[in-house]
Design a protein around this motif. Structure first.
Motif, PDB file in Angstrom:
ATOM      1  N   SER A  42     -41.639  -1.400  -9.795  1.00  0.00           N
ATOM      2  CA  SER A  42     -41.648   0.045  -9.283  1.00  0.00           C
ATOM      3  C   SER A  42     -40.420   0.834  -9.299  1.00  0.00           C
ATOM      4  N   GLY A  92     -52.994  -5.334  -4.300  1.00  0.00           N
ATOM      5  CA  GLY A  92     -52.024  -5.027  -3.140  1.00  0.00           C
ATOM      6  C   GLY A  92     -52.799  -3.875  -2.687  1.00  0.00           C
ATOM      7  N   SER A 134     -45.696   6.812  -3.692  1.00  0.00           N
ATOM      8  CA  SER A 134     -46.858   6.249  -3.348  1.00  0.00           C
ATOM      9  C   SER A 134     -46.509   5.257  -2.157  1.00  0.00           C
ATOM     10  N   ALA A 160     -54.938 -10.132  -8.879  1.00  0.00           N
ATOM     11  CA  ALA A 160     -54.246 -10.064  -7.623  1.00  0.00           C
ATOM     12  C   ALA A 160     -54.395  -8.408  -7.196  1.00  0.00           C
ATOM     13  N   THR A 206     -47.781  -1.571  -1.562  1.00  0.00           N
ATOM     14  CA  THR A 206     -47.245  -2.666  -1.057  1.00  0.00           C
ATOM     15  C   THR A 206     -46.040  -3.288  -1.838  1.00  0.00           C
ATOM     16  N   GLY A 238     -53.753  -1.218  -4.242  1.00  0.00           N
ATOM     17  CA  GLY A 238     -54.790  -0.686  -5.552  1.00  0.00           C
ATOM     18  C   GLY A 238     -54.140   0.810  -5.693  1.00  0.00           C
ATOM     19  N   THR A 239     -53.061   1.258  -5.527  1.00  0.00           N
ATOM     20  CA  THR A 239     -52.572   2.586  -5.976  1.00  0.00           C
ATOM     21  C   THR A 239     -52.072   2.495  -7.388  1.00  0.00           C
TER      22      THR A 239
HETATM   23  C1  LIG Z   1     -49.800   9.226  -5.944  1.00  0.00           C
HETATM   24  C2  LIG Z   1     -49.176   7.998  -6.609  1.00  0.00           C
HETATM   25  C3  LIG Z   1     -47.711   8.250  -6.723  1.00  0.00           C
HETATM   26  C4  LIG Z   1     -47.028   7.067  -7.364  1.00  0.00           C
HETATM   27  N1  LIG Z   1     -45.895   7.036  -7.480  1.00  0.00           N
HETATM   28  C5  LIG Z   1     -45.144   6.136  -8.120  1.00  0.00           C
HETATM   29  C6  LIG Z   1     -43.764   6.201  -8.130  1.00  0.00           C
HETATM   30  O1  LIG Z   1     -43.157   6.991  -7.776  1.00  0.00           O
HETATM   31  N2  LIG Z   1     -42.857   5.201  -8.688  1.00  0.00           N
HETATM   32  C7  LIG Z   1     -43.742   3.892  -9.218  1.00  0.00           C
HETATM   33  O2  LIG Z   1     -43.146   2.992  -9.670  1.00  0.00           O
HETATM   34  N3  LIG Z   1     -45.075   3.957  -9.002  1.00  0.00           N
HETATM   35  C8  LIG Z   1     -45.743   5.134  -8.556  1.00  0.00           C
HETATM   36  N4  LIG Z   1     -47.083   4.843  -8.245  1.00  0.00           N
HETATM   37  C9  LIG Z   1     -47.919   3.759  -8.864  1.00  0.00           C
HETATM   38  C10 LIG Z   1     -48.034   2.557  -7.777  1.00  0.00           C
HETATM   39  O3  LIG Z   1     -48.175   3.026  -6.409  1.00  0.00           O
HETATM   40  C11 LIG Z   1     -46.865   1.368  -8.149  1.00  0.00           C
HETATM   41  O4  LIG Z   1     -47.433   0.712  -9.132  1.00  0.00           O
HETATM   42  C12 LIG Z   1     -47.011   0.279  -7.011  1.00  0.00           C
HETATM   43  O5  LIG Z   1     -46.043  -0.562  -6.896  1.00  0.00           O
HETATM   44  C13 LIG Z   1     -48.459  -0.329  -6.949  1.00  0.00           C
HETATM   45  O6  LIG Z   1     -48.602  -1.128  -5.589  1.00  0.00           O
HETATM   46  P1  LIG Z   1     -49.890  -1.560  -4.990  1.00  0.00           P
HETATM   47  O7  LIG Z   1     -49.890  -2.509  -3.803  1.00  0.00           O
HETATM   48  O8  LIG Z   1     -50.890  -0.385  -4.722  1.00  0.00           O
HETATM   49  O9  LIG Z   1     -50.377  -2.620  -5.946  1.00  0.00           O
HETATM   50  P2  LIG Z   1     -51.843  -2.649  -7.028  1.00  0.00           P
HETATM   51  O10 LIG Z   1     -52.209  -1.355  -7.496  1.00  0.00           O
HETATM   52  O11 LIG Z   1     -52.811  -3.179  -5.878  1.00  0.00           O
HETATM   53  O12 LIG Z   1     -51.434  -3.751  -7.998  1.00  0.00           O
HETATM   54  C14 LIG Z   1     -50.421  -3.374  -9.070  1.00  0.00           C
HETATM   55  C15 LIG Z   1     -50.495  -4.635  -9.851  1.00  0.00           C
HETATM   56  O13 LIG Z   1     -49.774  -5.533  -9.187  1.00  0.00           O
HETATM   57  C16 LIG Z   1     -50.419  -6.859  -9.316  1.00  0.00           C
HETATM   58  N5  LIG Z   1     -50.354  -7.456  -7.767  1.00  0.00           N
HETATM   59  C17 LIG Z   1     -50.442  -6.785  -6.565  1.00  0.00           C
HETATM   60  N6  LIG Z   1     -49.743  -7.574  -5.722  1.00  0.00           N
HETATM   61  C18 LIG Z   1     -49.750  -8.980  -6.442  1.00  0.00           C
HETATM   62  C19 LIG Z   1     -49.060 -10.048  -5.823  1.00  0.00           C
HETATM   63  N7  LIG Z   1     -48.961 -10.163  -4.289  1.00  0.00           N
HETATM   64  N8  LIG Z   1     -48.876 -11.049  -6.523  1.00  0.00           N
HETATM   65  C20 LIG Z   1     -49.096 -10.948  -7.896  1.00  0.00           C
HETATM   66  N9  LIG Z   1     -49.300  -9.586  -8.712  1.00  0.00           N
HETATM   67  C21 LIG Z   1     -49.765  -8.611  -7.528  1.00  0.00           C
HETATM   68  C22 LIG Z   1     -51.831  -6.456  -9.296  1.00  0.00           C
HETATM   69  O14 LIG Z   1     -52.525  -7.451 -10.156  1.00  0.00           O
HETATM   70  C23 LIG Z   1     -51.906  -5.209 -10.403  1.00  0.00           C
HETATM   71  O15 LIG Z   1     -51.486  -5.807 -11.796  1.00  0.00           O
HETATM   72  C24 LIG Z   1     -47.814   6.072  -7.887  1.00  0.00           C
HETATM   73  C25 LIG Z   1     -49.197   5.812  -7.400  1.00  0.00           C
HETATM   74  C26 LIG Z   1     -49.865   7.017  -7.012  1.00  0.00           C
HETATM   75  C27 LIG Z   1     -51.420   7.004  -6.728  1.00  0.00           C
END
Ligand SMILES: Cc1cc2nc3c(=O)[nH]c(=O)nc-3n(C[C@H](O)[C@H](O)[C@H](O)COP(=O)(O)OP(=O)(O)OC[C@H]3O[C@@H](n4cnc5c(N)ncnc54)[C@H](O)[C@@H]3O)c2cc1C
Lengths: 483, 352
Positions: free
Chosen positions: A154, A76, A140, A74, A145, A78-79
């Motif tokens: 998170s 979201g 982020s 899966a 998402t 990709g952050t």
């Molecule tokens: C600049 C920066 C700052 C950040 N700051 C923080 C912070 O302050 N705190 C923090 O906790 N994190 C932080 N992060 C990390 C990241 O943003 C979080 O982990 C965020 O929750 C990931 O969300 P995403 O939508 O990008 O998920 P993705 O990276 O796309 O996926 C994350 C994980 O979730 C799974 N997934 C996604 N969607 C679903 C779904 N619908 N059902 C089941 N599984 C799913 C994926 O398989 C993967 O394992 C940061 C990242 C960056 C790049």
């Protein structure tokens, strides 16, 4: 489950029968942006990237993948920072990007109903007209998402007072690996039977695909102010954090940065951070007008009494936003002073801060790699950022070894290997440091209860026991070779 | 204060070998919750005592048999508390039982539940393995959150032996305000008040009166009192304690007691006026001889669930019914912890 193997072309053809052709991506060039998440050092190309638009389509994808034992990852936004959404070479990426609708906001019960692809910040933006907001605020938040937030459990700078994602989610709809729809939780504050919501938060896409989420909304505080304090030593800053807690206050946020992070963030955001400080604290106090007034004075005097070289309090919303901007853009800011950086995420008991930072300094010299630190000081969650240049051959291997040592140090002082970023593919090697073989086996058994064939995000989060044994023998081999 | 971990592991080991069902007993103050227990008693009350307490880290770790009264007293010395206000149905109530039954008091919607405050546990699973999950730090996302999973599992996934909890500072000031109004209006008002950023820490309607508790800095509590201009209940603390521990006259156990966990703004006209409406509307207690199906239908309409909390037929199902797919997952999860089904079998559901 079928034993016949499908060619990649046939598989994509199957998907195109119910998903618009343009949303079944299988050419390398268009798939390229999906090869990694925010941890770009780990990448892999999948068979295909799918962008379904309805839950029924998701269901069909899962059914097909289940039938042919095809890994499903899966995704979201990709952050993620642990290679959790990194594709599997033999599998498909299931992007939830099209599920970006806020289904409802109910101001009476203070609940938002969301599709998984809704951006974190969009929730608070939509709730604003009701005077409400969604509290967990990862840095982020513009991009990440809510589905990813749930999958990673998170945190954010305001989680000290308002909790992590798991504390703010009321219910989740998810599809099992076989495509069956489950509803976990309700509009009530607890549910009968096992608390599967507790498992799903932080499950990293290993237990099911999240298709809908209900979150709690909170009233926007009447007032919020940030006190910024500079210190000549980490120890003093750490003591000040302890003193605030000891005085009976739980600030809305309490963040620390070291000198590398301060100057990088200042260059990036011009937030007015004192460049000559060794440590900087940002302490946000929120609540009613009276409460904030009272607590701001107490915080200021604690900082002054404990030797702050300067203390500044935001006097307007714009000033408050600017002070936070520096902190929230710390990662990209570090990205400007170094070609690459590697972000760690260990958590420690706060009292161990000075010890851990000193040890880290020693390691930094040993490896010849600089480290900048941003720190969720209130809850002990460290983000050491190791600076390096990926173009230098062998450099990343050294960085990973250093990072691994930092996480081991966190476990040694009573902490853990990841506070909010998750294990993903990245921290598998450290799982046996934090957990015994029997504990890992229990995790594996939980995984099997949901996903017997192990096709949901394989190779992430939970090491299989075989993996642990192989890894241990490699490590032993290394020790033997080095004498 | 004693560590009897070896004896506990031994008893589970024996039970595993002989497939002997075990009834896990802490302070026995919540024996009435869940389905009727079966099996040989496994007593955790002696496995007690505080292992570590770091006020500045906001963490306390105690053996599962530690009494709530002991924890509360030790925390109070440092002006701290268990913010989820654990109910004490008797003085023997233990922290292990409180987690297993996921019991939290009136502050729950604002301060969180015991499930929200758990940082880590040690438990003995049904294979007699003593395992540690979570830890003593505020944030930990390595592995599945097995600690929180224990909340409400009623010991069916493991014998909880040790718990680390987040603790919170006590508020400087507390006051309880009173409104007189019928239930339906109180539900609306509770929602409205909850949407303001005032220092509310409890809201409950009971017999024609709405009680709202304020907790925080004295300045915030005083200013809100003035602004809302309501009568102040002088013995407010006593009221909340009686509500928490089910000592109000309402809880006379004359008839079965139903517990509704639902959308806070929902109205249940058939029951509300004769209920206690706690948690700002999200928790409702109703006493009466009713059909389970009818109650489930009402709970479902209110986007929540109902359980038969006390009284009635304890050999039948007492929890809201579970759809088949969810039932399947729960059974498999149970097996993953307790393959021989020896830990509190049937305590949650007849089928598990
Ligand atoms: C600049 C920066 C700052 C950040 N700051 C923080 C912070 O302050 N705190 C923090 O906790 N994190 C932080 N992060 C990390 C990241 O943003 C979080 O982990 C965020 O929750 C990931 O969300 P995403 O939508 O990008 O998920 P993705 O990276 O796309 O996926 C994350 C994980 O979730 C799974 N997934 C996604 N969607 C679903 C779904 N619908 N059902 C089941 N599984 C799913 C994926 O398989 C993967 O394992 C940061 C990242 C960056 C790049």
């Amino acid at each position: 489950m079928s034993t016949t193997k499908l060619s990649n072309t046939d598989l994509c053809q199957l998907f195109r029968e119910f998903i618009a052709a343009e949303y079944v991506i299988s050419d390398a060039e268009t798939m390229r942006p999906y090869e990694c998440d925010g941890l770009a050092m780990y990448c892999e190309m999948p068979i295909a990237v799918l962008l379904p638009e309805t839950v029924e389509q998701l269901q069909q994808v899962l059914q097909i993948c289940h039938r042919y034992s095809i890994p499903v990852v899966a995704r979201g936004a990709g952050t993620g920072l642990c290679a959790g959404a990194m594709p599997d070479a033999a599998g498909v990426v299931l992007s939830l990007a099209k599920f970006d609708q806020i289904i409802a906001i109910d101001p009476q019960s203070r609940i938002a109903v969301l599709q998984p692809g809704v951006r974190n910040l969009a929730i608070s933006e939509a709730a604003l007209e009701h005077g409400l907001y969604y509290a967990p605020d990862p840095s982020s938040q513009i991009a990440c998402t809510i589905g990813g937030n749930v999958a990673e459990n998170s945190g954010g700078v305001h989680c000290l007072k308002y909790g992590l994602t798991v504390h703010n989610v009321l219910s989740v709809e998810m599809l099992t690996v076989a495509g069956e729809l489950l509803c976990l939780g309700s509009d009530g504050l607890d549910s009968c039977g096992f608390d599967l919501l507790a498992l799903i938060n932080g499950s990293e896409g290993l237990l099911g695909i999240i298709t809908q989420i209900k979150v709690k909304l909170l009233p926007i505080p009447e007032r919020a102010q940030v006190v910024m304090a500079a210190f000549d030593s980490i120890q003093q800053a750490g003591d000040s954090v302890g003193a605030i807690i000891a005085a009976g206050m739980i600030p809305a946020g309490l963040e620390m940065m070291d000198s590398h992070a301060i100057s990088a963030a200042e260059d990036f955001a011009q937030a007015g951070y004192p460049r000559d400080a060794t440590a900087l604290l940002l302490c946000e106090v929120d609540g009613t007008h009276e409460e904030v007034q009272e607590n701001i004075e107490r915080v200021e005097s604690i900082f002054q009494n404990l030797g702050a070289t300067s203390v500044k309090t935001s006097q307007s919303e714009a000033e408050r936003a600017l002070l936070w901007k520096g902190r929230k853009s710390a990662f990209p800011a570090i990205g400007r002073i170094s070609p690459d950086y590697y972000c760690m995420d260990g958590t420690i008991p706060r009292g161990q801060l000075a010890y851990v930072l000193n040890k880290m300094q020693e390691m930094s010299q040993h490896y010849g790699l600089r480290v900048a630190n941003v720190f969720h000081a209130g809850d002990g969650n460290l983000h050491p950022l190791i600076l390096f240049d990926a173009n230098i051959p062998g450099e990343f291997a050294k960085v990973e070894e250093f990072g691994g040592k930092i996480l081991e140090l966190c476990v040694e002082v009573g902490g853990c290997i990841t506070g909010e970023h998750g294990v993903g593919a990245e921290k598998m090697r450290q799982m046996p440091v934090q957990f015994s073989a029997l504990e890992l086996l229990q995790f594996a058994a939980i995984k099997t209860a949901f996903d017997p064939g192990g096709t949901l995000n394989p190779g992430k989060g939970i090491p299989t026991l075989r993996w642990c044994q192989e890894y241990r023998s490699i490590e032993l081999q290394k020790v033997a070779n080095h004498g | 204060m004693a560590d009897i971990i070896a004896a506990l592991i031994n008893q589970v080991e024996q039970a595993y070998q002989s497939q002997q069902p075990l009834e896990i007993v802490g302070g026995a103050s919540k024996k009435f919750i869940g389905r009727q227990p079966v099996g040989e008693a496994l007593n955790t009350a002696e496995h007690c005592g505080i292992i570590s307490y770091e006020p500045v880290e906001l963490v306390i770790t105690a053996r599962a048999g530690t009494r709530i009264s002991e924890l509360t007293a030790v925390l109070a010395e440092n002006n701290q508390m268990l913010a989820f206000e654990p109910p004490c149905f008797s003085s023997s109530t233990t922290i292990g039982g409180t987690l297993a039954c996921n019991q939290s008091g009136p502050a729950r919607p604002w301060a969180g539940s015991i499930r929200d405050h758990v940082l880590g546990v040690r438990l003995i699973n049904g294979r007699a393995e003593h395992l540690k999950f979570g830890g003593q730090v505020m944030k930990n996302v390595a592995g599945y959150d097995v600690s929180r999973l224990q909340a409400g599992a009623m010991g069916t996934l493991g014998v909880i032996t040790e718990i680390s909890l987040k603790v919170m500072p006590k508020p400087a000031a507390v006051a309880t305000l009173v409104w007189e109004m019928p239930a339906d209006e109180a539900i609306v008002l509770m929602s409205e008040l909850s949407a303001t950023a005032k220092p509310i820490s409890a809201a409950c309607w009971c017999q024609g009166k709405l009680y709202v508790r304020l907790s925080g800095t004295s300045s915030a509590v005083e200013a809100t009192k003035k602004q809302w201009a309501r009568a102040v209940k002088e013995d407010g603390d006593f009221f909340w304690q009686q509500l928490r521990d089910q000592q109000l006259a309402f809880f006379n156990r004359a008839a079965p007691l139903w517990r509704f966990s639902i959308n806070p703004a929902a109205q249940i006209p058939r029951l509300d006026a004769r209920s206690i409406i706690d948690w700002g509307g999200a928790l409702r207690w109703y006493q009466g001889t009713e059909q389970q199906q009818d109650m489930e239908q009402l709970a479902g309409q209110a986007h929540g669930q109902v359980s038969l909390f006390a009284g009635g037929e304890r050999k039948a199902e007492v929890l809201h019914s579970t759809p088949a797919p969810l039932r399947g997952i729960q059974k498999k999860l149970k097996e993953s912890f307790d393959p021989k089904g020896i830990l509190n079998p049937g305590r949650l559901y007849s089928w598990m």
